[in-house]
Design a protein around this motif. Structure first.
Motif, PDB file in Angstrom:
ATOM      1  N   GLN A 155       0.756  -1.231  -0.090  1.00 41.02           N
ATOM      2  CA  GLN A 155      -0.114  -0.018   0.019  1.00 41.02           C
ATOM      3  C   GLN A 155       0.989   1.145  -0.086  1.00 41.02           C
ATOM      4  OE1 GLN A 155      -3.316   0.406   0.337  1.00 41.02           O
ATOM      5  NE2 GLN A 155      -4.162  -1.667   0.775  1.00 41.02           N
TER       6      GLN A 155
ATOM      7  N   ASP B  83      -8.309   2.417   0.724  1.00 44.48           N
ATOM      8  CA  ASP B  83      -8.031   1.495   1.636  1.00 44.48           C
ATOM      9  C   ASP B  83      -7.622   1.917   3.132  1.00 44.48           C
ATOM     10  OD1 ASP B  83      -8.587  -0.331  -0.233  1.00 44.48           O
ATOM     11  OD2 ASP B  83      -6.798  -0.810  -0.786  1.00 44.48           O
TER      12      ASP B  83
ATOM     13  N   ASN C 127      -4.393  -5.065   6.285  1.00 42.23           N
ATOM     14  CA  ASN C 127      -5.587  -4.338   5.805  1.00 42.23           C
ATOM     15  C   ASN C 127      -6.804  -4.469   6.999  1.00 42.23           C
ATOM     16  OD1 ASN C 127      -6.736  -6.772   5.217  1.00 42.23           O
ATOM     17  ND2 ASN C 127      -6.446  -6.606   3.111  1.00 42.23           N
TER      18      ASN C 127
ATOM     19  N   GLU D  16      -3.684   0.484  -3.031  1.00 38.04           N
ATOM     20  CA  GLU D  16      -3.123  -0.734  -3.272  1.00 38.04           C
ATOM     21  C   GLU D  16      -2.300  -0.769  -4.259  1.00 38.04           C
ATOM     22  OE1 GLU D  16      -5.900  -4.175  -3.060  1.00 38.04           O
ATOM     23  OE2 GLU D  16      -4.209  -5.253  -3.917  1.00 38.04           O
TER      24      GLU D  16
END
Lengths: 581, 581
Positions: A211, A219, A232, A419
């Motif tokens: 990320q 996210d 995550n 991501e």
């Protein structure tokens, strides 16, 4: 490169449909040009960035022993039918018929084709492990493509696929990729996190997302500032609360809450903390008969604290949820609870349901929930006294900031990310579906243990911009800037000295292997600087008549507020010093 | 690269569907793998060749001032409708609908998209000239794809497009591309010819094909060994014969020729040279009404010498043929000639037709043609005496070996070639169709003068193989070989000295920047040599125990019949010397 020989095309205004800053700036800087929804031309300035990203990825993949090939963009449907993905995948899979009405797809990934290659090429365990990759155009027919290169329909991805003889070897291949990804991401010059991700139905813990950290990321990245834990939101575990449940201290009371159908409204009305309320989520799981019709449905009541959100991935792993789940219909809810949604709870049910309590709910005392009667809630609810202990206690929720870190080394913080990479241990999912085997030492066929590993090559520049920009434009890290250095002569047509000095510095930097551009377009200084600030070239040397008379030129990094004067003879060495760091 | 870390996958037998040697050898050498009809995976060994071809092309394009971008593979139909190509192009154009049922194409070329970019980006004559190019996956849905990469459906092409302010400037842009193509083709190390090609409806003489010379090529290349004249068969002019027509010396005679419906049969029967016979080709041109229906048809009789072939491109340029032509139907023929095909001629017509004589026919005397009566021909036919002089005399035929060269500097020869590149002056064909203009000095909009320039990146390796192979396999030119040098240790596991010497030579060549592969797979010598001869690496150094004891290793070029012994210490320098040449 001389700017007059290149295509520089900047815009003052971003197009109306550009919602995110990377889309706005890439368009304004002339890096991409929209052709259709989610379909962009990579203009010369943008292609330079994409090519630098691809080159870094290629080098690190090769270093890790992966072997490059190129699989077709247009792939026959047959292989996709072997895994069932031709039917199972939704309209994101772009399907085509050729002139003979044979079915094809435009590849979104290439698991089927690469597994087909492996089953033809890797006949023996002696040929394993192998990792094959490509950097290749892909297509996903997103329903609502937007955000420029962040979520395009046509895009470039690096996709790698590993083939191993057993899970232990597959672990090594996976870790080699994890390391190659870290090496590549370190070189991009971006702040990023490798976070544990859920590996879905395959099981095991081998899935990580890479990320790029950006406030605008879609996210949530969970991490522990005092340890190296990172995951995550789907994956991050909410630990069981410490300590036992307090004793009941209040009577069970039916309380009028007219029109208050959310936990927040009820907490406000009753002037109690939201954490004392419990929300009731009614789900259903279906049993199918041989014909694929629903034979029987089971109704579930999930209880979460009013301040918590349900985590669908965690819920999907509950026993009994293996075949998927759905939210119950209003008819099912009324049949079981005798009440419409908004006032539901686990007491006074009309028909039995299975109750699953989140870990935090299971240790509450004196809590509040719906009374299964419109405009009424129950307060002072207590497990054991007012209703049976929950049949099942599980982690059902997203973690929140301040939760204990699963590694026990601090509390969790949350930041936003984009991501860009995902590595995944696949096991034998595809090799079994396609009967892809090799012969082991005993001459016995075994299914390949596979992994797959993606990097969004065209998404990365967009993520880099979300992380690195200011009001003037983009600020590229050196490694992926379209040009590393720009030499800006001021009014060179009026001053032969300025022109000569600029060309000399340009030639020196070029000879030293620097990716430098000389702005010989003859633009006025204001427009010239605005262009390069928008485009985001990190290092700039300005050569003007006024300072040159004093033997000086000016260096300015894109992040610097002020320029640094340099002796003209030192400029090349100074810039080279900046690039080495 | 060490062979154990690479994917080497050779086959003893070629697949049954591989008709041409390049398809056979690329498959056997593990360079391509068929996924579907005309759709191939570029396997690691093949991708190295393709990447080297692309790198050379990219360097020469950049050197010529062209600017690289990447246009989408999947393109919305709208732009293709602006030029009419969405409707006009046949089923070769792969059409798709997305999830919203909007029409798209998979690009076979990108004239529409690049012209759309130009009309947005190049607003002023000051921004011209420009040349934009891409190296990109393309798709043509060939009806019968075959011959491997020679005629695939999915392929990689370099396509460049130039934009100029006027024809004179467009000429300069065109010549710059011609020069860049020669530079690239010189670097590939292939024998090739740049041949003049027909520029179709656009007019002008600016179109050249770059043909790789190979006996198996599907194109005929016409050239003059004593000058630099070269053209393709469509283009090469058959000059008007020298000298006047001989006088008539024979009477017009109706001669029975039962069952002899071809010139060759008639010449044999009558024992005369084929060159004295004339064949009658009956064509039709249609006039269409407003609804696109045929309103009126004109019948034409084309007369060619019996030993000559009609050239469709030349015929298409006859006055009256602007809208195309077709062969007449049998009904039309019978109506005008009163006879079925096989015995046709220009005398005794039932209805008048327009007669066009090839230049060579116009100077014949005492010739032979059909009598417009089955089983009869006329002999001793003479223009002026027996029938009127032809209404039109034109060059209708393909040139043949021995014809005079159009530049007057010798006679023509013919060889076979494979078209790998094509450069083309387009004029304003696309800019007018898409209303793509810039403002000139007077602020007046002008249409771009365009050119387009293609190189078949994936076709080139196949052509290289058609030109360079022997019974053992491929023989790559250095510049595009998958590896330039292979080091082959013999039984290194049995001799540590061999292993050490091989690794040392490998390291030396690597350090010198040579693209070298060390075969450390442990294959037996016969299999190892067969692999590298099949794959076609041009330079090989073999290191064996027997010669190494005498301080020797062996060098062999892929074309050499015998190996050359070298002192082990001289091997690297010797190979480097070979590569420099």
């Amino acid at each position: 490169m001389k700017a007059s020989q290149f295509l520089i095309s900047t815009l003052k205004e971003a197009p109306a449909d550009a919602e995110v800053v990377s889309h706005q700036l890439m368009t304004r800087a002339g890096m991409i040009k929209k052709l259709g929804a989610g379909i962009y031309t990579y203009m010369p300035m943008g292609l330079r960035v994409i090519n630098k990203v691809a080159a870094i990825v290629r080098e690190e993949m090769n270093r890790a022993g992966a072997i490059e090939l190129t699989m077709p963009v247009i792939q026959p449907a047959e292989l996709w039918q072997e895994t069932g993905r031709f039917e199972k995948m939704g309209p994101e899979l772009l399907r085509i018929q050729d002139r003979h009405e044979r079915d094809f797809v435009v590849q979104p990934t290439s698991e089927e084709v690469v597994t087909d290659i492996a089953r033809q090429e890797f006949k023996s365990y002696k040929q394993l492990p192998r990792n094959l990759y490509q950097i290749q155009t892909k297509f996903r027919d997103e329903r609502r493509p937007r955000f420029g290169l962040m979520r395009g329909r046509e895009f470039i991805m690096k996709d790698a696929y590993s083939f191993d003889r057993d899970p232990a070897s597959a672990q090594i291949s996976y870790q080699a990729m994890a390391q190659a990804y870290r090496a590549a991401f370190d070189r991009f010059g971006l702040r990023y996190r490798a976070v544990a991700a859920d590996s879905g139905a395959i099981g095991g813990d081998l899935s990580e997302e890479f990320q790029v950290i950006a406030a605008t990321g879609e996210d949530a990245i969970i991490y522990c500032p005092t340890s190296d834990y990172a995951a995550n939101i789907e994956k991050a575990e909410a630990l069981a609360p410490k300590g036992p449940r307090p004793a009941a201290s209040k009577p069970l009371t039916k309380t009028p809450t007219p029109g208050k159908s959310t936990c927040a409204d009820v907490a406000e009305l009753l002037n109690v903390p939201l954490q004392t309320t419990v929300k009731s989520l009614v789900l259903a799981t279906d049993e199918l008969n041989d014909k694929g019709e629903v034979a029987k449905s089971q109704i579930w009541l999930l209880l979460l604290r009013g301040d918590h959100d349900m985590n669908e991935v965690k819920v999907g792993k509950l026993p009994g949820f293996e075949q998927g789940f759905r939210f119950a219909t209003e008819a099912e809810i009324v049949a079981h609870f005798g009440c419409k949604p908004g006032y539901l709870g686990p007491l006074n049910l009309k028909q039995p349901v299975r109750v699953v309590a989140d870990r935090e709910v299971s240790v509450l005392a004196d809590w509040i929930c719906g009374a299964n009667e419109v405009d009424f809630h129950l307060t002072g609810v207590n497990w054991g006294r007012d209703l049976p202990e929950p049949a099942l206690v599980a982690d059902l929720r997203n973690v929140v900031e301040g939760d204990l870190s699963p590694d026990g080394k601090g509390v969790l913080a949350i930041e936003r990310g984009i991501e860009i990479g995902h590595i995944f241990y696949l096991g034998t999912k595809y090799s079994k579906a396609m009967n892809a085997t090799f012969l082991d030492e005993n001459g016995k066929p075994q299914f390949f243990e596979m992994g797959c590993y993606g990097i969004g090559i065209t998404r990365l520049p967009a993520a880099a911009i979300e992380q690195n920009h200011d009001a003037k434009g983009i600020i590229w890290p050196d490694a992926i800037a379209p040009f590393t250095v720009v030499v800006c002569p001021i009014n060179p047509d009026r001053s032969p000295e300025v022109k000569t000095a600029a060309e000399k510095l340009y030639a020196e930097l070029l000879a030293a292997g620097v990716d430098v551009i000389l702005d010989d377009r003859g633009e006025r200084p204001g427009a010239m600087f605005a262009d390069w600030e928008l485009i985001g070239v990190p290092h700039r040397v300005t050569i003007g008549d006024r300072t040159l008379k004093e033997g000086k030129v000016e260096y300015q990094h894109r992040r610097d507020a002020e320029a640094t004067p340099l002796a003209v003879g030192d400029a090349a060495a100074f810039v080279l010093g900046k690039l080495k760091r």
